[in-house]
Design a protein around this motif. Structure first.
Motif, PDB file in Angstrom:
ATOM      1  N   THR A  51       0.831  -1.205   0.000  1.00  0.00           N
ATOM      2  CA  THR A  51       0.000   0.000   0.000  1.00  0.00           C
ATOM      3  C   THR A  51       0.861   1.249   0.000  1.00  0.00           C
ATOM      4  O   THR A  51       2.029   1.228   0.399  1.00  0.00           O
ATOM      5  N   ARG A  52       0.248   2.330  -0.423  1.00  0.00           N
ATOM      6  CA  ARG A  52       0.954   3.618  -0.412  1.00  0.00           C
ATOM      7  C   ARG A  52       1.347   4.017   1.011  1.00  0.00           C
ATOM      8  O   ARG A  52       2.453   4.511   1.238  1.00  0.00           O
ATOM      9  N   ALA A  53       0.459   3.807   1.974  1.00  0.00           N
ATOM     10  CA  ALA A  53       0.761   4.182   3.356  1.00  0.00           C
ATOM     11  C   ALA A  53       1.968   3.421   3.882  1.00  0.00           C
ATOM     12  O   ALA A  53       2.850   3.997   4.535  1.00  0.00           O
TER      13      ALA A  53
ATOM     14  N   ASP B 140       5.503   5.143   4.939  1.00  0.00           N
ATOM     15  CA  ASP B 140       6.048   4.936   6.289  1.00  0.00           C
ATOM     16  C   ASP B 140       7.465   4.371   6.222  1.00  0.00           C
ATOM     17  O   ASP B 140       8.359   4.808   6.962  1.00  0.00           O
TER      18      ASP B 140
ATOM     19  N   GLU C  85      -1.031  13.404  -2.110  1.00  0.00           N
ATOM     20  CA  GLU C  85      -1.316  13.180  -0.683  1.00  0.00           C
ATOM     21  C   GLU C  85      -1.419  14.468   0.130  1.00  0.00           C
ATOM     22  O   GLU C  85      -2.043  14.489   1.186  1.00  0.00           O
TER      23      GLU C  85
END
Length: 341
Positions: free
Chosen positions: A101-103, A107, A121
């Motif tokens: 995922t992008r998140a 991170d 974002e």
């Protein structure tokens, strides 16, 4: 015409008015510092940035940008993706990033210090930089502004060049161990950004060099930096102490995503920050494309100069919290580029 021309015009008009108050009115476009066309090899923008260092790719839930501008960035890819090392970092990204995922990818990039962002974002209505009150202000100033430019690359030095063009006395301070990379990579652009400044090299790893730097800052009206907070603390530049000793000055802090909170840990360059702010074009089938060369940088440089002069007009004692991604997001809104990723 630049795709962010409306934002550049808005900031340029403010800049002309503010520089006239402090010296000579400045037309930043006339200084030749708003783009690098003809000064280094650039390809047409697309899925790759014009300098080829940054690329757009599709994660499991949307589009991202990653910038491999430094050799060490390439070395971080296996740790970022959790894959075996390979010889081609872009092949590793193509093979492994699509399942995350992008998140999770953002991170991981933050932890490693890798410049990566989810497209769109960051959202902001204006490229104006927030001003944070930290000092009492009101300090009397001499006939010419005294500026210490500790920044490197494009946006921060652009702010210093604008202040120099308006009549300020600007000293460009470089670490003798890590000089501004633009000095070597694009000497003509370096000259345009820094040719009107006094040059000073200091060993910033040495206590004597750090003491000399603090003395310069305590005697300055404006300080321009382009490092994250923790890097500046290592130089002995504590925010509270500096403003206590020089309560009327203006600190222009150019960062990737902002000076405060978790965002202060993030690294960014002009192309990945432009993507984070939504300065991209979307194809009919929903794929983003870069629109130009490091477009976050020129809008950030203008916003930084406007913020510095506005802070001085308000009496000083402020931190100009100008970020590449935030400035790009504001430019996207003003220029009609805003779209959900």
């Amino acid at each position: 015409m630049s795709p962010i021309a409306p934002a550049l015009r808005e900031l340029g008009a403010q800049l002309a008015e503010l520089t006239a108050r402090f010296g000579r009115p400045v037309d930043a476009a006339a200084l030749g510092i708003c783009d690098r066309t003809g000064l280094l090899p650039l390809d047409p923008p697309g899925l790759h940035s014009p300098n080829r260092a940054c690329r757009l790719f599709c994660a499991a839930d949307g589009w991202m940008a990653v910038n491999l501008a430094r050799d060490e960035d390439c070395d971080l890819i296996p740790a970022w993706l959790g894959c075996d090392p390979g010889t081609d970092p872009w092949a590793m990204i193509a093979a492994h990033a699509g399942g995350q995922t992008r998140a999770a990818l953002v991170d991981g990039a933050v932890l490693l210090g890798l410049p990566a962002a989810a497209v769109g974002e960051i959202m902001r209505d204006s490229p104006q930089a927030p001003l944070i009150r930290l000092g009492a202000g009101g300090t009397a100033r001499g006939p010419a502004l005294r500026v210490v430019d500790l920044s490197a690359l494009w946006a921060g030095p652009m702010c210093g060049a604008i202040l120099a063009a308006s009549g300020a006395s600007v000293s460009k301070v470089e670490s003798v161990r890590r000089p501004d990379p633009t000095r070597i990579s694009s000497p003509e652009f370096f000259r345009r950004l820094n040719g009107a400044k006094a040059d000073l090299g200091l060993d910033l790893a040495d206590p004597d060099g750090q003491a000399r730097l603090r003395d310069l800052i305590l005697d300055a009206d404006v300080l321009i930096t382009s490092a994250r907070p923790r890097a500046l603390v290592s130089l002995g530049l504590d925010l509270a102490q500096v403003f206590a000793a020089n309560p009327g000055f203006v600190w222009v802090a150019v960062t990737g995503y902002g000076w405060t909170g978790e965002a202060a840990r993030r690294v960014a360059f002009g192309d990945d920050a432009a993507a984070a702010g939504g300065v991209v074009e979307w194809t009919p089938n929903g794929e983003p494309r870069f629109l130009g060369d490091a477009l976050a940088d020129p809008v950030t440089g203008l916003a930084a100069a406007v913020g510095a002069l506005q802070g001085l007009s308000d009496g000083g004692g402020v931190l100009v919290d100008v970020s590449l991604a935030g400035s790009a997001a504001g430019a996207a809104s003003v220029s009609g580029l805003r779209r959900a990723a």
